[in-house]
Structure formats: structure tokens, C-alpha cells
Design an enzyme around this catalytic site. Structure first.
Site, mmCIF file in Angstrom:
data_model
loop_
_atom_site.group_PDB
_atom_site.id
_atom_site.type_symbol
_atom_site.label_atom_id
_atom_site.label_comp_id
_atom_site.label_asym_id
_atom_site.label_seq_id
_atom_site.Cartn_x
_atom_site.Cartn_y
_atom_site.Cartn_z
ATOM 1 N N GLU A 1 5.656 -2.620 -0.729
ATOM 2 C CA GLU A 1 6.015 -3.553 -1.820
ATOM 3 C C GLU A 1 7.418 -3.290 -2.364
ATOM 4 O O GLU A 1 7.610 -3.190 -3.588
ATOM 5 C CB GLU A 1 4.972 -3.478 -2.944
ATOM 6 C CG GLU A 1 3.605 -3.908 -2.490
ATOM 7 C CD GLU A 1 2.588 -4.102 -3.612
ATOM 8 O OE1 GLU A 1 2.848 -3.706 -4.754
ATOM 9 O OE2 GLU A 1 1.517 -4.674 -3.322
ATOM 10 N N GLU B 1 -2.812 -5.504 2.388
ATOM 11 C CA GLU B 1 -3.570 -5.341 1.140
ATOM 12 C C GLU B 1 -4.098 -6.711 0.752
ATOM 13 O O GLU B 1 -3.306 -7.651 0.593
ATOM 14 C CB GLU B 1 -2.695 -4.805 -0.011
ATOM 15 C CG GLU B 1 -2.355 -3.336 0.097
ATOM 16 C CD GLU B 1 -1.591 -2.811 -1.114
ATOM 17 O OE1 GLU B 1 -1.847 -3.292 -2.242
ATOM 18 O OE2 GLU B 1 -0.748 -1.927 -0.915
#
Ligand code: AHR
Length: 530
Positions: free
Chosen positions: A197, A319
Site C-alpha cells: 500500500e 487483501e
């Protein structure tokens, strides 16, 4: 006109005026054509994720001294449940955690390891569990490790050294260090992601797309020179807040890394904070829209890429989950962080995600539920045992049955429109039109077809004709259903209200099979086409 003819005339007038008010309502239809293929379903669609966060590692998979653990400290009951998920691979060690993790802290004699301040989730990281313990865990449960390197506070050299420690047999310092630590054989870890991320302002060492691309490219160079066969995953978008530009991030890094990486990682979390069932049930379609947008970007870059014989870039949804309850400042910190309880509607949303991955299996080649135990997880572990949360069941059903080729099925059923709503906490709004009540995927393998159908309708069963377009259905079709007394039903230590139930077989012969999909359910139907 006598009274009888008058009655008939009235009925005819009513039918003509309201043709959709059906007295003879038509069944929904699902047409299955084994010639209409999408792509091979990758076994890596059924992966999972272990992060040093809350009680995922400590008190989850690893609990030395517990009477429920084995001699190495791994929880036997947790491992049994993990095996039931047929997990293809497990991403490790984070997550946001990885951006302040230095892998050398977690190897070597346990009494020499030092605790560190953990900034991502505000806890003390004891470092008693690290690379070698994780590999042992993977071997015990029969899964493959997928490592993420620190592209935040870490250096490209640190990333290279980790690959050397794991994958080089002998010679250089870090390969020899592994041997000194008691592990003579290299682990040959195939999958490595280049950070986590990195588009998120919350990430330690957050970078711009340009800076990330430069760092990732150089890290990839060093890592591949160390271990040429590895597969590399770029950190795609995770920031879908109203002021972010996830498409810009993805198109930039795909352009810059198009010759370098094998996957682009995407993340999605959805929720139901407004308690609107129908809005919530449509959220997997947001995942599908994002998949299609990124697929277009990949196709554009692949047309000009110089990749030799390597496969194109694929998408790794590394995810995904429902996560909105354990999202307050308090529930996101410390040892009980992110302990989210799940209900039936969450399980149906997970089934929706899995259908999206299967329907897009030409480009989605990896997916990881976040996470495995205790932390937004299918398995809930306490000192005295475990129970399986509702979301365990769709994942287990798919992971144990779905393989082969994904089919492009035709679905004809009723639809609904949503309001404008927030997809996940802090994220932009969406509005979904024409959401089909039946959400369907199908796969075909060695003559066997497997159909996965979520009936999103909260109140009504949907009678459906399954129509075989090539060959005929034949023999006994197995039927599995995940459902519960109502959409808010949950599991706990005492009772499993939501689980997979085997229904009576359907004996099939011919091109048509009729089945009524119950309200708020996932049904898997499995049998032969000849
Ligand atoms: O899975 C929980 C967290 O969600 C991960 O650490 C992070 O990558 C994401 O924001």
C-alpha cells in the site's frame, strides 16, 4: 354475458394491462456453455494473509506454552482449521506492519532477538516469531509462503539480503547465516511483493507513484539477480478516498514497471455501516469494476512491453474482506486489534468476491483473504479453543472445489438498483445499477461443472432453469448450501448457525435442470456434463 365469461374477460384484461405481474412467472435462467471459456482458474485465488497485527501471529497461529500448541509453539486447533481452507499460499509479514519491519530482527537465537516499537498498529513487536518460524508454519499446514519486502523504511539492499537468506543455497553471508541458524536448505520462495500500500498516506515511508516505481524497479533488479526465478508483485492502489487518484497510481506504476513485475496488487475492504443489506450485497461488483479498469491498463502496457517469453502482468487481489466494525481508533490498536465478528451477510459478500475472482480468472491470478486468524479473520482463536466464523465457509467451499476453466455463463434474472453509498470506511461513494439477484460463476474441469450461485434476494427463493448449451447434464449432482436463520446470524463457540450443509443430490438427465435458490444463500451445484 354470463358471470363466468365476465370473470374470464376481467382476468384477460388484468393480464393484458400488467404483463409483468405474472401469474405464470418465468423462471430465472442460467445457460452453461463449456465452449465459452474465460481462463484457467489459478490455485492462488484461494490464498490468505498473516500479519504481525493484534492476535494473528501471537495468540493466533503461534502460542508457545499453550496446552493446545505443539512442541514448536504452533496451535494445533488453528492449524487443523487452516488445513480445511486448502490455503494455496500465505502472504507475510504485512500489511502496514512490513513498512517498519526489518527481517533480521526476526531470525537467529530467540534469546538474542530484540523487541521493537511497532508503529503501524501501536504494539510491541517481540520478534520471537520471524522468517524461519513462518516457514515452519507453512510446512505444517501445507501452504506456500509469499513474502512482502519493506519498501517504506527499508532499503533495496535489505530486500536483496532477505532473498539471499531465503533462496541462495550457500556461499554468501546471508545464505550462510540461514545455515548457521539451523536451516541448511534454501526455502526457494517464489512470490515476493515490492512493498505494501505504498500509495497510502498512512504507510510508513509512503511514496509518490514515480518514487515508488524507481525504488521498486531497483529492488526488483537486485532481488532477481539474487534469485532469478522469483515472481514480483507491485503495490497497486489501496487508497480510494475521495481525494485520492487510484487510477493515476495504477497507470503510472504499470507503465513504469511493465517490463519488471509479474503482478499488480490491489486491495479492497467493504462494509455495511448504514445497515443497508442490498447496498452491501452489491459491493463485490465494485471489485469487479476495479478489476476491469486495471485489466484495461494492463492490456495497454502489455502491447508495448518488452517481456520476452514472460507472461503478461496479472492482478493479485492480495487483501480483500469485509472490515468496518473493528475500525475505531481503539479497535485498531494493541493486542486485540481488528477482531471483527462476522455474520451471514458478510459470508455472502465473501462468496460474491470469490465469484468475481473466478469470473475474471483470465487476469486475476492471485487473491488473499485478509487475514487468517483473529484479525478480520475466518478463524477465531481464544486460549481454550477456536470457532469458525461465517466467512470461513464460502472460502473453504471454493478452495476445495473450484479448479479448471472458468466459464462465461449467461444469467437472466431480476435486478435491483442501489442508493448512493460508501463502499468502505473513508472511501468514495458508489451507486450500482441493475445488480442481478443471482450472482453466478461456473468452472469446468474434466467433464465436471461447478456452479456457484449467491441469491442476493433477502426474502425470496429464485426458481431457476439451468440450461446446458453443449452436451447434457448427467448423473447425480451434488448440492452444498451456505445459509442461516437470517442475514445477521453469526457463529460462536457454542453454536454454528452458518455453515456448509449438504443437500440431497439432484438426479440430472438432459439439457435442463431446475433448482430454486433459497433467499440469502450461497449454493454450489456440482456434476457431470456428457
Ligand atoms: O489487513 C489490515 C490492513 O489493511 C493491512 O495491514 C493493510 O495493508 C491494509 O490497510
Amino acid at each position: 354475458m354470463d358471470f363466468k365469461s365476465f370473470k374470464i374477460r376481467i382476468i384477460l384484461i388484468v393480464l393484458a394491462a400488467f404483463p409483468t405481474v405474472t401469474l405464470f412467472s418465468q423462471n430465472a435462467r442460467i445457460k452453461i456453455d463449456t465452449d465459452r471459456t474465460i481462463g484457467q482458474v489459478d490455485k492462488n485465488l484461494f490464498g490468505n494473509f498473516v500479519e504481525h497485527l493484534g492476535r494473528c501471529v501471537y495468540g493466533g497461529i503461534y502460542d508457545p506454552g499453550s496446552p493446545l500448541s505443539d512442541e514448536q509453539g504452533f496451535r494445533k486447533d488453528v492449524m487443523e482449521a487452516v488445513k480445511g481452507l486448502n490455503v494455496s499460499h500465505v502472504r507475510y509479514p504485512g500489511g502496514n506492519f512490513v513498512s517498519n519491519y526489518h527481517w533480521l530482527d526476526g531470525v537467529g537465537p530467540a534469546n538474542e532477538r530484540v523487541p521493537r516499537m511497532e508503529l503501524a498498529w501501536a504494539r510491541l513487536e517481540p520478534n520471537t516469531f520471524g522468517t524461519n518460524e513462518f516457514i515452519q508454519f507453512c510446512r505444517k499446514v501445507g501452504t506456500e509462503p509469499y513474502f512482502s519486502v519493506n519498501m517504506g523504511t527499508g532499503t533495496i539492499e535489505e530486500a536483496q539480503r532477505w532473498v539471499e537468506y531465503c533462496n541462495v543455497k550457500d556461499g554468501p553471508y546471508y545464505a550462510e547465516l540461514r545455515k548457521k541458524h539451523g536451516f541448511p536448505e534454501p526455502y526457494n520462495i517464489k512470490y515476493w511483493s515490492l512493498g505494501n500500500e505504498m500509495d497510502g498516506f498512512w504507510q510508513m515511508g509512503h511514496l509518490s507513484a514515480e518514487d515508488y516505481s524507481k525504488k521498486a524497479r531497483e529492488a526488483a533488479k537486485l532481488m532477481r539477480l539474487t534469485s532469478p526465478g522469483i515472481k514480483l508483485v507491485a503495490a497497486g492502489s489501496s487508497n480510494y478516498r475521495p481525494n485520492a487518484d487510484p487510477d493515476e497510481w495504477n497507470s503510472t506504476i504499470l507503465h513504469e514497471l511493465r517490463d519488471v513485475v509479474d503482478y499488480i496488487a490491489l486491495h479492497i475492504y467493504v462494509g455495511n455501516p448504514d445497515n443497508n443489506y442490498y447496498n452491501f450485497m452489491s459491493t463485490p461488483l465494485v471489485c469487479e469494476q476495479r478489476t476491469k479498469i486495471v485489466k484495461g491498463m494492463i492490456n495497454k502496457e502489455m502491447a508495448k512491453a518488452d517481456r520476452g517469453t514472460r507472461e503478461p502482468i496479472y492482478i493479485a487481489w492480495d487483501e480483500y474482506n469485509v472490515w468496518y466494525r473493528a475500525r475505531t481508533d481503539e479497535s485498531m490498536q494493541g493486542t486485540r486489534a481488528l477482531e471483527e465478528p462476522y455474520n451471514l451477510e458478510d459470508a455472502l459478500v465473501i462468496a460474491g468476491f470469490l465469484n468475481v475472482f473466478v469470473r475474471n480468472s483470465d487476469v486475476v491470478k492471485m487473491a488473499d483473504m485478509a487475514q487468517l486468524v483473529n484479525v478480520i479473520a475466518p478463524i477465531w482463536a481464544e486460549k481454550n479453543g477456536i470457532y469458525k466464523q461465517t466467512i470461513y465457509y464460502p472460502l473453504a467451499l471454493f478452495a476445495n472445489n473450484i479448479k479448471g476453466t472458468s466459464l462465461d455463463v449467461f444469467v437472466d434474472c431480476g435486478t435491483y438498483d442501489t442508493d448512493e453509498f460508501f463502499i468502505g470506511l473513508g472511501e468514495s461513494k458508489t451507486k450500482q445499477a441493475h445488480v442481478p439477484y443471482l450472482d453466478v460463476s461456473a468452472t469446468y474441469n474434466n467433464g465436471e461443472v461447478v456452479l456457484c450461485v449467491v441469491n442476493r434476494n433477502k426474502d425470496k427463493a429464485i426458481p431457476t432453469d439451468l440450461l446446458c448449451q453443449k452436451g447434457e447434464f448427467t448423473g447425480a449432482f451434488k448440492v452444498f448450501e451456505i445459509n442461516g436463520p437470517d442475514i445477521k446470524s453469526m457463529n460462536n463457540f457454542d453454536k454454528e448457525n452458518v455453515k456448509t450443509v449438504t443437500k440431497p443430490d439432484i438426479n440430472a438427465k438432459g439439457i435442463k435442470l431446475t433448482y430454486s435458490f433459497p433467499a440469502h444463500s450461497l449454493t454450489m451445484i456440482k456434476g457431470q456434463i456428457k
